[in-house]
Design a protein around this motif. Structure first.
Motif, short mmCIF file in Angstrom:
data_model
loop_
_atom_site.label_atom_id
_atom_site.label_comp_id
_atom_site.label_asym_id
_atom_site.label_seq_id
_atom_site.Cartn_x
_atom_site.Cartn_y
_atom_site.Cartn_z
N TYR A 167 0.14 -5.62 8.73
CA TYR A 167 -1.33 -5.51 8.74
C TYR A 167 -1.80 -4.11 8.37
CZ TYR A 167 -6.04 -4.91 10.46
OH TYR A 167 -7.36 -4.58 10.57
N PRO A 168 -1.25 -3.02 8.95
CA PRO A 168 -1.70 -1.69 8.51
C PRO A 168 -1.51 -1.46 7.02
CG PRO A 168 -0.47 -1.53 10.55
CD PRO A 168 -0.31 -2.95 10.09
N ALA A 169 -0.43 -2.01 6.44
CA ALA A 169 -0.22 -1.83 5.00
C ALA A 169 -1.30 -2.55 4.21
CB ALA A 169 1.16 -2.36 4.62
N GLN A 170 -1.68 -3.74 4.64
CA GLN A 170 -2.74 -4.47 3.95
C GLN A 170 -4.08 -3.75 4.08
OE1 GLN A 170 -2.56 -8.36 5.68
NE2 GLN A 170 -0.64 -8.91 4.67
N ARG A 171 -4.31 -3.18 5.26
CA ARG A 171 -5.54 -2.42 5.47
C ARG A 171 -5.56 -1.18 4.56
NH1 ARG A 171 -8.97 -1.19 9.86
NH2 ARG A 171 -10.56 0.26 9.09
N ALA A 172 -4.42 -0.48 4.47
CA ALA A 172 -4.35 0.70 3.61
C ALA A 172 -4.53 0.33 2.15
CB ALA A 172 -3.00 1.40 3.82
N ARG A 173 -4.00 -0.83 1.74
CA ARG A 173 -4.19 -1.26 0.36
C ARG A 173 -5.67 -1.54 0.07
NH1 ARG A 173 -1.69 -6.92 -1.38
NH2 ARG A 173 -3.17 -7.50 0.26
N ALA A 174 -6.35 -2.20 1.02
CA ALA A 174 -7.77 -2.48 0.82
C ALA A 174 -8.58 -1.19 0.74
CB ALA A 174 -8.30 -3.37 1.94
N GLU A 175 -8.24 -0.20 1.57
CA GLU A 175 -8.97 1.06 1.52
C GLU A 175 -8.66 1.81 0.23
OE1 GLU A 175 -7.82 3.01 5.08
OE2 GLU A 175 -9.28 1.94 6.35
N ALA A 176 -7.40 1.74 -0.24
CA ALA A 176 -7.06 2.37 -1.51
C ALA A 176 -7.80 1.70 -2.66
CB ALA A 176 -5.55 2.30 -1.74
N ALA A 177 -7.97 0.38 -2.60
CA ALA A 177 -8.73 -0.33 -3.63
C ALA A 177 -10.19 0.09 -3.62
CB ALA A 177 -8.60 -1.84 -3.43
N ARG A 178 -10.74 0.28 -2.41
CA ARG A 178 -12.13 0.77 -2.32
C ARG A 178 -12.24 2.18 -2.90
NH1 ARG A 178 -15.12 2.23 2.34
NH2 ARG A 178 -13.24 3.33 3.00
N GLY A 179 -11.26 3.05 -2.58
CA GLY A 179 -11.27 4.40 -3.14
C GLY A 179 -11.17 4.39 -4.65
N TYR A 180 -10.35 3.48 -5.19
CA TYR A 180 -10.23 3.38 -6.65
C TYR A 180 -11.55 2.91 -7.26
CZ TYR A 180 -8.78 1.74 -11.24
OH TYR A 180 -8.70 1.53 -12.59
N ALA A 181 -12.18 1.91 -6.64
CA ALA A 181 -13.45 1.40 -7.17
C ALA A 181 -14.53 2.49 -7.15
CB ALA A 181 -13.91 0.19 -6.37
N GLN A 182 -14.55 3.29 -6.07
CA GLN A 182 -15.54 4.36 -6.00
C GLN A 182 -15.25 5.44 -7.03
OE1 GLN A 182 -18.40 4.58 -3.83
NE2 GLN A 182 -18.77 6.04 -5.47
N ALA A 183 -13.97 5.80 -7.19
CA ALA A 183 -13.61 6.79 -8.21
C ALA A 183 -13.91 6.28 -9.60
CB ALA A 183 -12.12 7.15 -8.07
N ASP A 184 -13.70 4.98 -9.82
CA ASP A 184 -14.02 4.39 -11.12
C ASP A 184 -15.51 4.47 -11.39
OD1 ASP A 184 -13.64 3.05 -13.53
OD2 ASP A 184 -13.83 1.08 -12.61
N ALA A 185 -16.33 4.20 -10.36
CA ALA A 185 -17.78 4.30 -10.52
C ALA A 185 -18.21 5.74 -10.79
CB ALA A 185 -18.48 3.75 -9.27
N ASP A 186 -17.61 6.69 -10.06
CA ASP A 186 -17.95 8.11 -10.27
C ASP A 186 -17.55 8.56 -11.67
OD1 ASP A 186 -18.88 8.16 -7.68
OD2 ASP A 186 -17.04 9.03 -6.85
N ASN A 187 -16.38 8.16 -12.10
CA ASN A 187 -15.92 8.56 -13.43
C ASN A 187 -16.78 7.92 -14.52
OD1 ASN A 187 -13.76 9.76 -15.25
ND2 ASN A 187 -13.62 7.61 -15.82
N GLU A 188 -17.17 6.67 -14.32
CA GLU A 188 -18.03 6.00 -15.31
C GLU A 188 -19.40 6.66 -15.37
OE1 GLU A 188 -18.89 3.64 -18.40
OE2 GLU A 188 -16.96 3.83 -17.39
#
Length: 470
Positions: free
Chosen positions: A141-162
């Motif tokens: 479960y912690p690994a799945q939670r960390a993956r979801a947070e990493a995906a959110r961080g990637y989406a936010q970084a993608d939005a900032d870069n765009e």
């Protein structure tokens, strides 16, 4: 202004006086700029419009919200599950004892073995409530939670870069539009100047003061000047449409701030700020590592707490009596059970290892792309600094070139007026003046283009406004 001080002080023919007068009028007209229709737009206003109105930036914002919703969904995996089910059936009562392995779809047949085969059917019912909770997942479960947070961080970084990339596109198109408008004005001045010159040369040729081929050459020069103006107008329309698309405003004509055509930026050192593109690359690496962790922890067991209650009804009684009516549909026996379950796929290790290795290789590829991006940004910063230095030198040379081109043009006109130069000589001097005027109006714009390149390499768009902030 054109000067005729080089002309002889002797007798001047009427044709030469006509040429002098018309050229003076052409010079006056060339310095008058036609008003440009369009909505006034500062660069900051353009960037704000793009940020709030561009559809693809809104799409990136929705992707960030979706990633946040995925985190909320991951949190719900810690909650216990309670599944309710119930059915009423009507079927035969033949039962067969034996063991069946769980594969495919199995229809259970329980009960004592009947004495003979009968197709008589009775009603039956079953209602269940099953609760399952997995408080111990050994890190899954912690690994799945960390993956979801990493995906959110990637989406936010993608939005900032765009957003940063969109700002660069808007600023680039903004400066390009200014440049094409300046070129269009230069072409308009040139068309007026060439039209007056052609009219004068034609009159001189008709009066026999110049050969007829001069008027032909003048007409060709006029046509070429008009074609150059049409090309400049086409480029301006293209930049207008592109800027409207970037700003999310259909069919609008813009008038950018001419400050960037008249003011040179001072030399500044860009700030050391995190670059959005590198941030996006790093977030992609983090997401890949989080995925690899999830894959590796899939091999770990899962401990679950189980609880269930169920009731059953049947038209076949305990003594073998058969009730063919609806009475068998009502539950008559109720049970409950609690337990602890442990699930572990012993032979799943090779599959997990293969998936983890593939994900690890993809992450290494992202790390190599990160280093490549660092190299490109470093070289881009060096190139931007060199362009700024060249733009400063061009700013010093452009006025000298323009002054020399104007003087050369005046001298060729004077020689042509005296019969000592041909129309080809005048045309060549005219081309030199056109190029000098073009270089002059683009000098400041080119310097700001270099600052924009510096901004793109630095990753901080506020740096672009530093030179013009009061």
């Amino acid at each position: 202004m054109f000067s005729f001080c080089h002309l002889s002080q002797g007798l001047v023919s009427p044709g030469r006086w006509l040429l002098a007068a018309t050229l003076l009028l052409a010079t006056t007209a060339s310095h008058a700029q036609a008003p440009v229709a369009g909505r006034p737009l500062s660069l900051k206003e353009a960037l704000e419009l793009a940020r709030t109105q561009a559809p693809h930036l809104q799409a990136k914002a929705y992707q960030v919200q979706a990633a946040e919703a995925d985190i909320a969904q991951t949190k719900t995996q810690r909650l216990p599950s309670v599944r309710l089910s119930g059915q009423v059936s009507y079927g035969s009562t033949n039962a067969v004892a034996g063991t069946m392995l769980p594969i495919g779809t199995i229809i259970p047949s329980s009960g004592s073995l009947s004495g003979d085969n009968s197709y008589n059917a009775v009603f039956g019912s079953m209602g269940t409530a099953l609760a399952e909770w997995s408080p111990v997942t050994f890190g899954q479960y912690p690994a799945q939670r960390a993956r979801a947070e990493a995906a959110r961080g990637y989406a936010q970084a993608d939005a900032d870069n765009e957003l940063f990339t969109q700002q660069l596109r808007v600023a680039q198109t903004y400066l390009d539009l200014l440049a094409t408008q300046s070129l269009r004005r230069v072409r308009e001045q040139d068309v007026r100047r060439v039209a007056v010159l052609k009219k004068t040369i034609t009159r001189l040729a008709l009066n026999g003061l110049r050969p007829g081929v001069d008027s032909t050459q003048a007409r060709a020069t006029e046509a070429q000047s008009k074609l150059a103006l049409l090309s400049a107008q086409e480029q301006e329309a293209d930049r207008q449409a592109r800027l409207s698309t970037l700003l999310g405003q259909p069919g609008t004509t813009w008038q950018p701030d001419t400050l960037y055509n008249h003011t040179l930026p001072p030399a500044l050192v860009p700030p050391a700020a995190p670059h959005p593109t590198l941030g996006l690359q790093q977030r992609a690496i983090d997401l890949g590592q989080a995925r690899e962790t999830v894959i590796r922890r899939q091999y770990r067991p899962r401990l679950s707490l189980l609880g269930a209650t169920w009731g059953r009804g049947s038209g076949l009684g305990y003594n073998g009596q058969t009730d063919y009516g609806l009475g068998g549909a009502a539950p008559t026996r109720f049970n409950y059970a609690v337990g602890v379950g442990l699930v572990f796929d012993l032979l799943d290790w090779p599959r997990v290892q293969a998936q983890a290795k593939a994900e690890n290789l993809r992450t290494q590829g992202l790390q190599a792309e990160y280093r490549q991006q660092q190299l490109e940004l470093s070289n881009q910063a060096t190139l931007a600094e060199q362009r700024l230095q060249l733009a400063a030198e061009r700013a010093r040379q452009a006025p000298l070139q323009l002054a020399a081109a104007r003087q050369a043009y005046r001298q060729k006109l004077a020689l042509y007026n005296s019969g000592l130069a041909t129309v080809v000589d005048v045309t060549q001097a005219l081309y030199g003046l056109q190029q000098a005027e073009q270089d002059q109006v683009l000098t400041a714009n080119a310097a700001w283009q270099a600052v924009l390149l510096q901004t793109a390499a630095a990753g901080d768009f506020s740096f672009f406004f530093t030179p013009v902030t009061p």
